[in-house]
Design a protein around this motif. Structure first.
Motif, PDB file in Angstrom:
ATOM      1  N   LYS A  72     -28.757 -18.693 -89.909  1.00  0.00           N
ATOM      2  CA  LYS A  72     -30.050 -18.222 -89.422  1.00  0.00           C
ATOM      3  C   LYS A  72     -30.839 -19.418 -88.913  1.00  0.00           C
ATOM      4  CE  LYS A  72     -33.664 -17.269 -91.969  1.00  0.00           C
ATOM      5  NZ  LYS A  72     -34.674 -16.679 -92.880  1.00  0.00           N
ATOM      6  N   LEU A  73     -31.245 -19.352 -87.655  1.00  0.00           N
ATOM      7  CA  LEU A  73     -31.961 -20.457 -87.029  1.00  0.00           C
ATOM      8  C   LEU A  73     -33.411 -20.058 -86.794  1.00  0.00           C
ATOM      9  CD1 LEU A  73     -31.943 -23.250 -85.654  1.00  0.00           C
ATOM     10  CD2 LEU A  73     -31.263 -22.090 -83.539  1.00  0.00           C
ATOM     11  N   ALA A  74     -34.347 -20.867 -87.276  1.00  0.00           N
ATOM     12  CA  ALA A  74     -35.773 -20.634 -87.045  1.00  0.00           C
ATOM     13  C   ALA A  74     -36.181 -21.264 -85.718  1.00  0.00           C
ATOM     14  CB  ALA A  74     -36.594 -21.230 -88.186  1.00  0.00           C
ATOM     15  N   VAL A  85     -43.195 -18.191 -85.516  1.00  0.00           N
ATOM     16  CA  VAL A  85     -41.847 -18.622 -85.868  1.00  0.00           C
ATOM     17  C   VAL A  85     -40.953 -17.390 -85.906  1.00  0.00           C
ATOM     18  CG1 VAL A  85     -40.374 -19.668 -87.615  1.00  0.00           C
ATOM     19  CG2 VAL A  85     -42.639 -20.615 -87.177  1.00  0.00           C
ATOM     20  N   LEU A  86     -39.918 -17.392 -85.091  1.00  0.00           N
ATOM     21  CA  LEU A  86     -38.936 -16.325 -85.081  1.00  0.00           C
ATOM     22  C   LEU A  86     -37.620 -16.868 -85.619  1.00  0.00           C
ATOM     23  CD1 LEU A  86     -39.524 -14.652 -81.595  1.00  0.00           C
ATOM     24  CD2 LEU A  86     -40.319 -13.856 -83.819  1.00  0.00           C
ATOM     25  N   PRO A 113     -38.399 -13.575 -76.097  1.00  0.00           N
ATOM     26  CA  PRO A 113     -38.224 -12.742 -77.298  1.00  0.00           C
ATOM     27  C   PRO A 113     -38.780 -11.332 -77.148  1.00  0.00           C
ATOM     28  CG  PRO A 113     -39.920 -14.411 -77.648  1.00  0.00           C
ATOM     29  CD  PRO A 113     -39.252 -14.746 -76.362  1.00  0.00           C
ATOM     30  N   GLU A 114     -39.613 -11.109 -76.121  1.00  0.00           N
ATOM     31  CA  GLU A 114     -40.151  -9.768 -75.901  1.00  0.00           C
ATOM     32  C   GLU A 114     -39.112  -8.824 -75.307  1.00  0.00           C
ATOM     33  OE1 GLU A 114     -42.818  -8.716 -77.016  1.00  0.00           O
ATOM     34  OE2 GLU A 114     -44.503 -10.098 -76.812  1.00  0.00           O
TER      35      GLU A 114
END
Length: 245
Positions: A72-74, A85-86, A113-114
């Motif tokens: 999992k990469l932030a 932060v995604l 990201p949308e």
């Protein structure tokens, strides 16, 4: 954050001599330091199945170990004009090469990201009323079978793009790695002083799943893999002295 209330975090760190990684970066495609860290950590966790695991339950806890390593990469992103932060899961890192990992990192870093399908679940949660969204998230996290696909089997977060040497983060996984900046520092080699690119690497681990000795082995093996890149590192090799940093 509510999901982390049952987490039992312990933090350790080390300094990594990134000389070999920097040399490799200069020899061809310019991979990000995060890509090297994802690559190294995935291979180390393959050799440490106890750390590539997740836990569920308090009164009657159950631990699941996974054969696949998902990271999992932030990511630092802007959504709706707000800096957030995604995080996104990169599956199958234990079999992925540097080019594949770098392609995925760039895709996540540069995409919107949308609209990206990788963040569809997050967009759905954002549209739900807060109590319903929190309930849906908790329900999804209850499944140990689905956990690697939703949360990864380990997490990586980096502040290396800022003048930050070290920090400690809990990513909700048994092992969370935090990478600081790579900066030239004085190191001792063969009894003398030298200058080397050094990175502070932290590891937060859930003490309900593994103990400090196992976590220290994981961190030492990741350090050895980065310091000796691209030579594969076995557990016996990792126990040998590495360049001082």
């Amino acid at each position: 954050m509510g999901q982390l209330r049952s987490y039992a975090p312990v933090f350790i760190d080390t300094e990594v001599d990134m000389t070999e990684v920097r040399r490799h970066r200069a020899s061809g495609r310019r991979y990000s330091y995060v890509t090297y860290l994802l690559h190294a950590a995935a291979r180390v966790l393959t050799a440490h199945p106890d750390a590539n695991a997740a836990i569920r339950g308090r009164r009657f806890p159950r631990v699941a170990k996974y054969s696949q390593v998902n990271g999992k990469l932030a990511l630092d992103a802007t959504v709706g004009g707000e800096r957030v932060v995604l995080s996104c899961v990169l599956p199958g890192l234990d079999h992925a090469g540097l080019d594949d990992i770098q392609d995925r990192v760039e895709h996540l870093r540069d995409g919107d990201p949308e609209t990206m399908p990788e963040f569809a679940g997050i967009r759905t949660l954002r549209r739900l009323p807060w109590p319903l969204g929190a309930l849906a998230f908790r329900g999804a996290m209850r499944s140990l079978r689905r956990r690697p696909h939703l949360l990864g089997t380990f997490a990586v977060t980096s502040l290396g793009h800022r003048p930050v040497d070290g920090f400690y983060s809990c990513g909700g996984t048994t092992v969370t790695l935090g990478a600081g900046q790579v900066a030239d520092r004085a190191v001792v080699r063969d009894g003398g002083l030298a200058i080397a690119p050094v990175m502070r690497l932290s590891l937060a681990f859930d003490h309900r799943v593994i103990d400090g000795a196992e976590a220290a082995d994981v961190l030492a093996d990741i350090r050895a893999a980065l310091e000796r890149f691209p030579v594969p590192v076995s557990r016996a090799d990792a126990a040998a002295p590495a360049p001082a940093a």
